[in-house]
Structure formats: C-alpha cells, structure tokens
Scaffold this motif. Sequence first.
Motif, short mmCIF file in Angstrom:
data_model
loop_
_atom_site.label_atom_id
_atom_site.label_comp_id
_atom_site.label_asym_id
_atom_site.label_seq_id
_atom_site.Cartn_x
_atom_site.Cartn_y
_atom_site.Cartn_z
N GLN A 222 -44.74 22.43 -1.07
CA GLN A 222 -44.28 21.92 0.22
C GLN A 222 -42.91 21.29 0.06
O GLN A 222 -42.62 20.62 -0.92
CB GLN A 222 -45.25 20.86 0.75
N VAL A 223 -42.08 21.53 1.04
CA VAL A 223 -40.74 20.92 1.10
C VAL A 223 -40.62 20.21 2.44
O VAL A 223 -40.85 20.81 3.49
CB VAL A 223 -39.63 21.98 0.97
N GLN A 224 -40.27 18.95 2.39
CA GLN A 224 -39.99 18.21 3.61
C GLN A 224 -38.47 18.06 3.73
O GLN A 224 -37.81 17.67 2.77
CB GLN A 224 -40.65 16.83 3.60
N LEU A 225 -37.96 18.34 4.92
CA LEU A 225 -36.53 18.25 5.18
C LEU A 225 -36.29 17.28 6.33
O LEU A 225 -36.93 17.39 7.37
CB LEU A 225 -35.97 19.63 5.55
N VAL A 226 -35.37 16.35 6.11
CA VAL A 226 -35.05 15.36 7.15
C VAL A 226 -33.55 15.36 7.37
O VAL A 226 -32.78 15.03 6.46
CB VAL A 226 -35.54 13.96 6.74
N GLU A 227 -33.15 15.70 8.59
CA GLU A 227 -31.75 15.70 8.96
C GLU A 227 -31.34 14.34 9.50
O GLU A 227 -32.16 13.62 10.07
CB GLU A 227 -31.44 16.75 10.03
N SER A 228 -30.08 14.02 9.31
CA SER A 228 -29.52 12.79 9.86
C SER A 228 -28.03 12.99 10.08
O SER A 228 -27.45 13.97 9.59
CB SER A 228 -29.78 11.61 8.94
N GLY A 229 -27.42 12.07 10.80
CA GLY A 229 -25.98 12.10 10.99
C GLY A 229 -25.52 12.61 12.34
O GLY A 229 -24.32 12.61 12.63
N GLY A 230 -26.45 13.05 13.17
CA GLY A 230 -26.07 13.51 14.50
C GLY A 230 -25.63 12.35 15.38
O GLY A 230 -25.77 11.17 15.02
N ARG B 45 -20.69 14.36 10.10
CA ARG B 45 -21.23 14.91 8.86
C ARG B 45 -22.74 14.79 8.92
O ARG B 45 -23.29 13.68 8.98
CB ARG B 45 -20.72 14.14 7.65
N LEU B 46 -23.41 15.93 8.91
CA LEU B 46 -24.86 15.96 8.90
C LEU B 46 -25.37 16.01 7.47
O LEU B 46 -24.75 16.63 6.61
CB LEU B 46 -25.38 17.18 9.66
N SER B 47 -26.48 15.36 7.24
CA SER B 47 -27.15 15.40 5.94
C SER B 47 -28.56 15.94 6.11
O SER B 47 -29.18 15.74 7.16
CB SER B 47 -27.22 14.00 5.32
N CYS B 48 -29.04 16.59 5.09
CA CYS B 48 -30.41 17.11 5.06
C CYS B 48 -31.01 16.71 3.72
O CYS B 48 -30.64 17.28 2.68
CB CYS B 48 -30.41 18.62 5.23
N ALA B 49 -31.89 15.73 3.75
CA ALA B 49 -32.52 15.25 2.53
C ALA B 49 -33.86 15.93 2.35
O ALA B 49 -34.71 15.93 3.26
CB ALA B 49 -32.71 13.73 2.62
N ALA B 50 -34.05 16.49 1.17
CA ALA B 50 -35.29 17.20 0.86
C ALA B 50 -36.18 16.36 -0.04
O ALA B 50 -35.70 15.61 -0.88
CB ALA B 50 -34.98 18.52 0.19
N SER B 51 -37.47 16.53 0.14
CA SER B 51 -38.45 15.87 -0.73
C SER B 51 -39.65 16.78 -0.92
O SER B 51 -39.79 17.78 -0.22
CB SER B 51 -38.89 14.53 -0.14
N GLY B 52 -40.48 16.44 -1.89
CA GLY B 52 -41.67 17.23 -2.16
C GLY B 52 -41.44 18.27 -3.25
O GLY B 52 -42.35 18.61 -3.99
N ARG B 53 -40.24 18.80 -3.31
CA ARG B 53 -39.90 19.81 -4.30
C ARG B 53 -38.38 19.85 -4.42
O ARG B 53 -37.69 19.65 -3.42
CB ARG B 53 -40.42 21.18 -3.86
#
Length: 128
Positions: free
Chosen positions: A1-9, A19-27
Amino acid sequence: QVQLVESGGGLVQAGGSLRLSCAASGRTISRYAMGWFRQAPGKEREFVATIIWSGLSQYYADSVKGRFTISRDNSKNTVYLQMNNLKPEDTAVYYCAANTGSLYSSRYYYTGADYDYWGQGTQVTVSA
C-alpha cells in the motif's frame, strides 16, 4: 500500500507561482514513476506531468510545458510540482499518483489508467 498526500495548493493571482508537494508513506516510491494530474470542474481528469523513478527524465502536457516543473526527492519519499506563470485555466484539483508497476522503468506514463495509487487532491485556484 502507498498513501499519497498532496499539499501546497491555494489561491494565487494569474502570473503567480505555487509549489505542490506529494508525500508518500507506506512504501518507498523511489523505484516508481510518479505523475501529477488535474481535474477542473465539469471536465475530465487530465495529465499534467510525469517523472521516472530516478528523477532524470520528465514529460509534460503541452499546456504546462515551460511553466511547470516536476521533481522528486527519493530520500524524502516526496514528489513536487513547481508551477510558475499560472493562468486561470490552471484552476483545478491537482492529484499525485504512483505507478507501482513501473519498477525502475524509463518509460513515460501519461494516462490515468497507468497509475494505481492516488492522493486525495489539493485545490489550486488562479484568479484573473
């Protein structure tokens, strides 16, 4: 599983930057192609940019070429989208996506069906 969380909008005037960021977790995503897509109200989701696993090559939609830059920091498990010279037509919800089937591939993946994990999206609004 991969969780993706966007921010910066957010809300920005035409000609501005975000500048948008996409932080991944889980893998770790360091082995995968990553992409950014967007969806404006009443429109279908469209491809924005993609970057191969190493970060050494990118591909952009014609509508954003020369204005947007996709990058990644595999040590932080994060992908970025630098957006400059924003236009009102860039207004949309922006989504980050991971293609976990692309293991160390140098191909470009620019259709939504290529991606199997998606973030929840971040709103970008550009005022005229």
